[in-house]
Every structure is written in C-alpha cells, then in structure tokens.
Write a protein that holds these residues in place. Structure first.
Motif, PDB file in Angstrom:
ATOM      1  N   ILE A   1       0.825  -1.205   0.000  1.00  0.00           N
ATOM      2  CA  ILE A   1       0.000   0.000   0.000  1.00  0.00           C
ATOM      3  C   ILE A   1       0.862   1.258   0.000  1.00  0.00           C
ATOM      4  O   ILE A   1       0.451   2.320  -0.490  1.00  0.00           O
ATOM      5  CB  ILE A   1      -0.963  -0.002   1.213  1.00  0.00           C
ATOM      6  N   GLY A   2       2.097   1.157   0.541  1.00  0.00           N
ATOM      7  CA  GLY A   2       2.982   2.312   0.553  1.00  0.00           C
ATOM      8  C   GLY A   2       3.327   2.783  -0.845  1.00  0.00           C
ATOM      9  O   GLY A   2       3.442   3.991  -1.099  1.00  0.00           O
ATOM     10  N   LEU A   3       3.469   1.886  -1.771  1.00  0.00           N
ATOM     11  CA  LEU A   3       3.825   2.244  -3.148  1.00  0.00           C
ATOM     12  C   LEU A   3       2.691   2.995  -3.841  1.00  0.00           C
ATOM     13  O   LEU A   3       2.929   3.974  -4.549  1.00  0.00           O
ATOM     14  CB  LEU A   3       4.188   0.984  -3.938  1.00  0.00           C
ATOM     15  N   VAL A   4       1.432   2.547  -3.612  1.00  0.00           N
ATOM     16  CA  VAL A   4       0.318   3.234  -4.277  1.00  0.00           C
ATOM     17  C   VAL A   4       0.054   4.589  -3.619  1.00  0.00           C
ATOM     18  O   VAL A   4      -0.330   5.559  -4.295  1.00  0.00           O
ATOM     19  CB  VAL A   4      -0.959   2.354  -4.269  1.00  0.00           C
ATOM     20  N   LEU A   5       0.266   4.701  -2.305  1.00  0.00           N
ATOM     21  CA  LEU A   5       0.131   5.999  -1.646  1.00  0.00           C
ATOM     22  C   LEU A   5       1.193   6.974  -2.144  1.00  0.00           C
ATOM     23  O   LEU A   5       0.921   8.173  -2.339  1.00  0.00           O
ATOM     24  CB  LEU A   5       0.243   5.835  -0.124  1.00  0.00           C
ATOM     25  N   ARG A   6       2.380   6.472  -2.370  1.00  0.00           N
ATOM     26  CA  ARG A   6       3.471   7.298  -2.891  1.00  0.00           C
ATOM     27  C   ARG A   6       3.119   7.828  -4.289  1.00  0.00           C
ATOM     28  O   ARG A   6       3.312   9.012  -4.583  1.00  0.00           O
ATOM     29  CB  ARG A   6       4.748   6.455  -2.930  1.00  0.00           C
TER      30      ARG A   6
ATOM     31  N   ALA B   1      -8.044   8.226 -10.320  1.00  0.00           N
ATOM     32  CA  ALA B   1      -7.610   6.846 -10.593  1.00  0.00           C
ATOM     33  C   ALA B   1      -6.548   6.411  -9.595  1.00  0.00           C
ATOM     34  O   ALA B   1      -6.570   5.269  -9.103  1.00  0.00           O
ATOM     35  CB  ALA B   1      -7.087   6.746 -12.027  1.00  0.00           C
ATOM     36  N   ARG B   2      -5.609   7.333  -9.286  1.00  0.00           N
ATOM     37  CA  ARG B   2      -4.575   7.006  -8.295  1.00  0.00           C
ATOM     38  C   ARG B   2      -5.198   6.765  -6.925  1.00  0.00           C
ATOM     39  O   ARG B   2      -4.810   5.844  -6.203  1.00  0.00           O
ATOM     40  CB  ARG B   2      -3.550   8.144  -8.211  1.00  0.00           C
ATOM     41  N   TRP B   3      -6.167   7.597  -6.541  1.00  0.00           N
ATOM     42  CA  TRP B   3      -6.790   7.411  -5.237  1.00  0.00           C
ATOM     43  C   TRP B   3      -7.629   6.125  -5.188  1.00  0.00           C
ATOM     44  O   TRP B   3      -7.688   5.448  -4.161  1.00  0.00           O
ATOM     45  CB  TRP B   3      -7.637   8.622  -4.870  1.00  0.00           C
ATOM     46  N   SER B   4      -8.260   5.777  -6.287  1.00  0.00           N
ATOM     47  CA  SER B   4      -9.007   4.518  -6.347  1.00  0.00           C
ATOM     48  C   SER B   4      -8.095   3.338  -6.066  1.00  0.00           C
ATOM     49  O   SER B   4      -8.461   2.404  -5.335  1.00  0.00           O
ATOM     50  CB  SER B   4      -9.666   4.352  -7.720  1.00  0.00           C
ATOM     51  N   GLU B   5      -6.885   3.370  -6.623  1.00  0.00           N
ATOM     52  CA  GLU B   5      -5.926   2.289  -6.356  1.00  0.00           C
ATOM     53  C   GLU B   5      -5.597   2.228  -4.867  1.00  0.00           C
ATOM     54  O   GLU B   5      -5.510   1.134  -4.290  1.00  0.00           O
ATOM     55  CB  GLU B   5      -4.645   2.523  -7.176  1.00  0.00           C
TER      56      GLU B   5
ATOM     57  N   LEU C   1      -8.787   0.917  -2.851  1.00  0.00           N
ATOM     58  CA  LEU C   1      -8.995  -0.524  -3.040  1.00  0.00           C
ATOM     59  C   LEU C   1      -7.889  -1.338  -2.391  1.00  0.00           C
ATOM     60  O   LEU C   1      -8.084  -2.517  -2.069  1.00  0.00           O
ATOM     61  CB  LEU C   1      -9.079  -0.850  -4.535  1.00  0.00           C
ATOM     62  N   ALA C   2      -6.722  -0.714  -2.184  1.00  0.00           N
ATOM     63  CA  ALA C   2      -5.614  -1.410  -1.511  1.00  0.00           C
ATOM     64  C   ALA C   2      -5.741  -1.357   0.009  1.00  0.00           C
ATOM     65  O   ALA C   2      -4.953  -1.985   0.712  1.00  0.00           O
ATOM     66  CB  ALA C   2      -4.275  -0.813  -1.943  1.00  0.00           C
ATOM     67  N   GLY C   3      -6.743  -0.565   0.518  1.00  0.00           N
ATOM     68  CA  GLY C   3      -6.974  -0.530   1.957  1.00  0.00           C
ATOM     69  C   GLY C   3      -6.642   0.784   2.635  1.00  0.00           C
ATOM     70  O   GLY C   3      -6.636   0.850   3.871  1.00  0.00           O
ATOM     71  N   ALA C   4      -6.383   1.831   1.872  1.00  0.00           N
ATOM     72  CA  ALA C   4      -6.068   3.127   2.492  1.00  0.00           C
ATOM     73  C   ALA C   4      -7.303   3.693   3.194  1.00  0.00           C
ATOM     74  O   ALA C   4      -8.435   3.473   2.757  1.00  0.00           O
ATOM     75  CB  ALA C   4      -5.580   4.110   1.436  1.00  0.00           C
ATOM     76  N   VAL C   5      -7.080   4.439   4.282  1.00  0.00           N
ATOM     77  CA  VAL C   5      -8.194   5.036   5.016  1.00  0.00           C
ATOM     78  C   VAL C   5      -8.762   6.200   4.203  1.00  0.00           C
ATOM     79  O   VAL C   5      -8.039   6.874   3.457  1.00  0.00           O
ATOM     80  CB  VAL C   5      -7.751   5.519   6.410  1.00  0.00           C
ATOM     81  N   ALA C   6     -10.064   6.434   4.357  1.00  0.00           N
ATOM     82  CA  ALA C   6     -10.737   7.461   3.559  1.00  0.00           C
ATOM     83  C   ALA C   6     -10.227   8.862   3.872  1.00  0.00           C
ATOM     84  O   ALA C   6     -10.363   9.786   3.050  1.00  0.00           O
ATOM     85  CB  ALA C   6     -12.251   7.382   3.794  1.00  0.00           C
TER      86      ALA C   6
ATOM     87  N   GLU D   1     -18.258   6.578  -3.728  1.00  0.00           N
ATOM     88  CA  GLU D   1     -18.662   5.743  -4.861  1.00  0.00           C
ATOM     89  C   GLU D   1     -18.184   4.305  -4.691  1.00  0.00           C
ATOM     90  O   GLU D   1     -18.922   3.352  -4.955  1.00  0.00           O
ATOM     91  CB  GLU D   1     -18.094   6.336  -6.159  1.00  0.00           C
ATOM     92  N   HIS D   2     -16.952   4.146  -4.215  1.00  0.00           N
ATOM     93  CA  HIS D   2     -16.443   2.797  -3.979  1.00  0.00           C
ATOM     94  C   HIS D   2     -17.225   2.096  -2.865  1.00  0.00           C
ATOM     95  O   HIS D   2     -17.525   0.904  -2.966  1.00  0.00           O
ATOM     96  CB  HIS D   2     -14.961   2.845  -3.620  1.00  0.00           C
TER      97      HIS D   2
END
Length: 584
Positions: free
Chosen positions: A50-55, A79-83, A86-91, A144-145
């Motif tokens: 999840i660190g990679l997608v947050l980065r 699109a980046r935030w959707s990733e 979906l990876a488990g990041a807090v809203a 939406e998710h």
C-alpha cells in the motif's frame, strides 16, 4: 468539473494564482517534500504494497501546480486514489495529504518572513480553496467505492463475484422486458450434488472449487451470456438474443460437460453429479419467475431420469403437473390417515414358529393403484413431512400391538426409521409415551435402521439410538452389507438384531460365493450376540441353507405376504391351530 470548481469559489483569478505558484515551485520539488513529510520515502514505502500506491498518489497530487484546469488531470488523480482505496487506504488520507501539501506551499511562499505581499496571500487562498476542492473530489470517489462495495455485498456472491439470486431476478426481468421481436431469452439452471468427500474440505478449498467451476463455465459461454451464483452448489446462466430454443440445449450440455471435465482432470478424488435444466422465453414462459420455474422443472426431470440436461417441454410439463398433484395427494393421504401398515410375519428357523412381524407402509391411491413405499418416502421427505409420518408409524405400530395382544398374539413388531428420525432428540420420549398410552411394553417394538440412514449426523444418531434402547425398545440394523461401514456399526451401536438384505438371500441356493458371504454374516452377528433375520426368503432351498448356517429368523413370501392387521390375525390363528407355538 466546472461546477465543482465554482462550488469551492475557484474562478479565473484563482486559476491564475495557482499557475503563478507553479512558476515558483516545481511539481517534482513539491512531491519530494510531500513524500518526506508523510514518511513515504522510497525505502519505507517499499516495505508494504500500500505504501507504493500511496506514494504514487502523492506524486500525482503534487502535479496540481501544473494543472491546466482541463478534466484530464483530476481523472488521473481519482484513478490514483481509487488504487489506494482498493488497496486498503483510510478514507481520510486525501485530506491529510492535501493539508500537508498546503502547509508546504505556505512554507515555499513565505518562508520565515514576517512581511508578506498581497499577491502571495491571494496565491495561498487559491491553493487552499483548490486543496479542499480536490479533497472533496477524492471523498466522492471514496463514497462511490463504498456504494459499489455495498451493492456487491447485496447483489453479488462474496466469493465468486457473480450476481447472486437477488441480482439474478433483476437481470432476468430486465432482459425479458427488453426482448426483441423474433428473439428468445434462454435460461439454464445448473446444480451439483457432491459426494461426502466434499463435506470434509476446508472452507477455502470449497471456495477454490466453486471459483474453478465458475471460471470453467465462463469459458464456454458467449461474452453476452450472464453467469449467476444462486447458491453454494447452484448456478444460473442467462442466454440473451437467441434465435432458437435449441441453443439452450447446446449451452446446457456444454456447461455440464465443462464442469465434469474439470472435476475429472483437476479434482479426481471428488465425486459429483452435474445436472442442468433449461427453458426459453417467450416460447416456454412469459415472466421471470415462470421462466425460472420452467428451467427448474427441467432440472428435476434431468435428475430423476439420470440425464445430464433436459429442456422444458411437453413431457416435462405433464410430469411437473403430475408430480405436484402427487405431492398434494400424499400430503392429504397422510393428513386423512389413508396410509396403512401391513404385517409380514417373521418366523423362527427351523421350526417356523411365528415370533414377530415387520410393519410395512402401504397406500392405495384414489385410482386404485398401490404406490411403492420408496416412492411415498421420497415425496414425504421432499415436502418435509418425514417427522409427521414417522410418528404416525410409531403410533400405528403401538396400536397394532395392542390389537394383537387383545387377540391373544404376543408378538413383537418391527418398524423402519429414517435418517431424520435418528436426529430427533424427542423420539425416545415419544416412543415411551406412545407405549404407555396403548399399554404395551416398548420391548415389543423393534426399530430398523439402515446403514445409509445412520451415516448422516452420526453422533446425534448414536445418542438417539442409545436413548431408544434405554427406554426398552429393540434395535435392528437393516439391509446389512449394502452400506458403508457395516462392521464398525456392529461394534459401536446398541443393536439387538441384524437383518440380511434380500439381495444376498436370493442367491444363496445358486451361488457358492453368496452362500459363503451370508454364512460369514451370520457368524459375525452371533459373535456380537445379535439375532439374525434373513429378508426375502422365497424358496424352501434358501430356507434350508439359512437353517444350516444357524440363521435365527426368516421373513419372506415363502411364509406369507404382507397383509392387513385383521388378515394377519386370522392367518396367525390358522398357523397356531396347525402348529401350536410356545409362548403365544
């Protein structure tokens, strides 16, 4: 996007201010600072996926200073935030990132200066408004998710990701409503009956099996076909835009063949039977429920006939109507006590002294036809009346024993019990109360259980049998040798009798191997101090062979057919007059 910008008060002057800031600080410099402030440097982020997608999201967010205020960049940020989501990041993360970004912008604008310019304040104000605008946009993406997750939970199978029954009915109604002229909508319902080997699989292994079956079914369907999961072991397929109902048959056979091939190749240790039924609208049904009922009727016929697939048609319509009428007639017959118990005598060998009888279920329909007991029991089980029938049988058997006693016949009577009876904890108490009502000893009642009946719910079954025996009832293992674990049952169950199945008795006078098997059964039973009853004795030769083996009792047409109670008493009186029997 224009409406969203206006809602947050971002006009032409604010856009100009953001562009001006982009000439002061580069997006790359801002991204580096943001990642460092949020502790998302490359080494730390690599420790968790999840660190990679947050980065990646933060790097995209920093590009706000390059935004030309066209829709492309916000879409990329979403699109980046959707990733991330979906990876488990807090809203709340986008708001944290935006707030940190605004703080960095403030530092780049003012540094540690006490004096600031009006233009710098305008730039900061524009960046704050834009930041909260982007935060709102990300919040809308999160909502939406969440809505999609909720809909998936309500309308989808949580393991397979396929539409569930609720969604299936909606899709079915929608496809029927949009059916074009000259086109048909096909429906196939596929069911799998697993062997006991599947019952012991872990939950994740069961899920893997269902996923594999779903994938192989998808592989033989058209892109426009819709696969749905109606239950753990049942699927449905909508086949839109068909030209002919024959295409339903083709699809049904392909689905069954694909599932069986998968089982044979990938899960050879598992045993299963795949069956499917199909129907087409509007040719065979009009509404969604009628179409599903038609496909299910075809499925029932396929199962009953042993075929892998059947399609709804004239023969199935007649059979479905006949089955429904027969079920209603069986329920009414039980309610109005049209069933009867016939008695077939059991005699001691070699004396032929009558010592007991088996109570056998009989029913004559209104058209005069006698219905075979297995056919009655199948229907009773299917419509959920087994407990009611079993209690009626116990009551009738007790009443018969009272009648026999009044006629001077001190015999015992055997009745059959099924798997559902053995799982009824109240059965032993009901037996005792019934015997008390008719003033008979429970020891004159013998309850015959089949091995297949005992297999389901073994622990509960064993406890019920123990309590029945404790109340004084006798227990017999019926159809010995035709089930799963005969020898083990002899060791563990509190039995009094063992009944040798007719299929073995039939051949003892013509087959040496069958004679040896029956003789071994008798020896084994006597080792456990059990009385042995041979069923289906129809010849003097079979009787003689059983006597030589030491078989205790025999039952069959050689002595008498099953008969109503009054006829049995008359028959018994005739036998007693010809050959006096001790103890009666």
């Amino acid at each position: 996007m224009v409406g969203l910008l206006c809602r947050y008060g971002i006009g032409q002057s604010e856009k100009a201010a953001v562009r001006a800031f982009g000439r002061i600080v580069s997006a790359e410099e801002l991204a580096d600072d943001l990642l460092e402030r949020l502790n998302l440097d490359e080494a730390t982020a690599a420790e968790a996926p999840i660190g990679l997608v947050l980065r990646a999201f933060c790097q995209e967010l920093a590009r706000v200073v390059r935004w030309d205020f066209l829709p492309g960049w916000p879409a990329a940020l979403q699109a980046r935030w959707s990733e991330c989501y979906l990876a488990g990041a807090v809203a709340e993360f986008p708001f944290i990132a935006v707030e940190t970004l605004i703080g960095l912008c403030h530092e780049h604008l003012f540094g540690e200066r006490a004096m600031v310019h009006r233009l710098e304040l305008d730039i900061e104000r524009a960046l704050v408004r834009l930041g909260w605008c982007l935060g709102g946009l990300m919040a809308a993406t999160s909502v939406e998710h969440e809505q999609n997750f909720r809909l998936a939970a309500e309308d989808g199978d949580p393991v397979l990701g396929l539409p569930n029954r609720r969604r299936f009915l909606t899709l079915l109604a929608e496809r029927l409503a949009s059916l074009g002229a000259g086109r048909q909508l096909g429906l196939v319902v596929l069911n799998v009956e697993w062997g006991r080997s599947v019952d012991v699989l872990a939950l994740d292994e069961r899920d893997h099996l269902r996923l594999a079956l779903s994938e192989v079914m998808r592989g033989v369907l058209r892109p426009s076909d819709i696969l749905c999961a109606l239950g753990d072991d049942e699927w449905a397929v909508l086949l839109p835009d068909l030209r002919h109902a024959a295409q339903v048959s083709l699809a049904g056979h392909k689905l069954v063949d694909a599932c069986e091939a998968l089982r044979s190749n990938s899960f050879p240790a598992l045993r299963a039977r795949f069956c499917a039924g199909g129907a087409a609208a509007p040719e065979q049904a009009g509404g969604p429920l009628a179409l599903e009922q038609a496909a299910r009727s075809a499925l029932v016929v396929a199962k009953a006939s042993g075929r892998p697939f059947d399609i709804y048609g004239g023969e199935i319509v007649v059979k479905a109507e006949g089955d429904a009428m027969f079920e209603t007639e069986v329920a009414r017959a039980l309610e109005s006590q049209q069933f009867q118990l016939y008695l077939q005598p059991q005699v001691a060998l070699p004396s032929r002294r009558v010592v007991g009888a088996e109570a056998l279920l009989r029913w004559r329909r209104s058209d005069g036809r006698h219905v075979p007991p297995p056919e009655i029991l199948r229907v009773v089980e299917r419509i959920g009346l087994t407990p009611l029938l079993s209690r009626w049988v116990v009551q009738q058997a007790a009443q018969i024993l009272a009648t026999l006693t009044a006629g001077g016949c001190d015999l015992r009577v055997s009745v059959n019990v099924v798997a559902d009876d053995l799982n009824d904890p109240e059965l032993p108490l009901f037996i005792r109360q019934t015997c008390d009502t008719w003033r008979i000893s429970p020891s004159r009642l013998c309850f015959e259980i089949t091995e297949s009946g005992f297999v389901s719910g073994e622990a509960a079954s064993a406890e019920t049998l123990r309590l029945v025996r404790q109340e004084g009832g006798r227990l017999a293992l019926d159809d010995f040798g035709t089930g799963y674990s005969s020898m083990d049952y002899l060791r563990r169950l509190p039995l009094d009798e063992l009944k040798i199945d007719k299929s073995f008795v039939d051949r003892i006078s013509v087959s040496e191997s069958d004679r040896a098997i029956v003789e071994l059964m008798v020896r084994i039973a006597h080792t456990f101090d059990l009385e042995v009853v041979a069923e289906g004795v129809e010849s003097v030769e079979a009787e003689a062979a059983l006597s030589l083996m030491g078989c205790d009792l025999a039952q069959g047409y050689l002595y008498a057919p099953p008969m109503p109670v009054a006829e049995f008493v008359a028959w018994w009186n005739g036998v007693e007059a010809a050959v006096p029997a001790a103890g009666c």
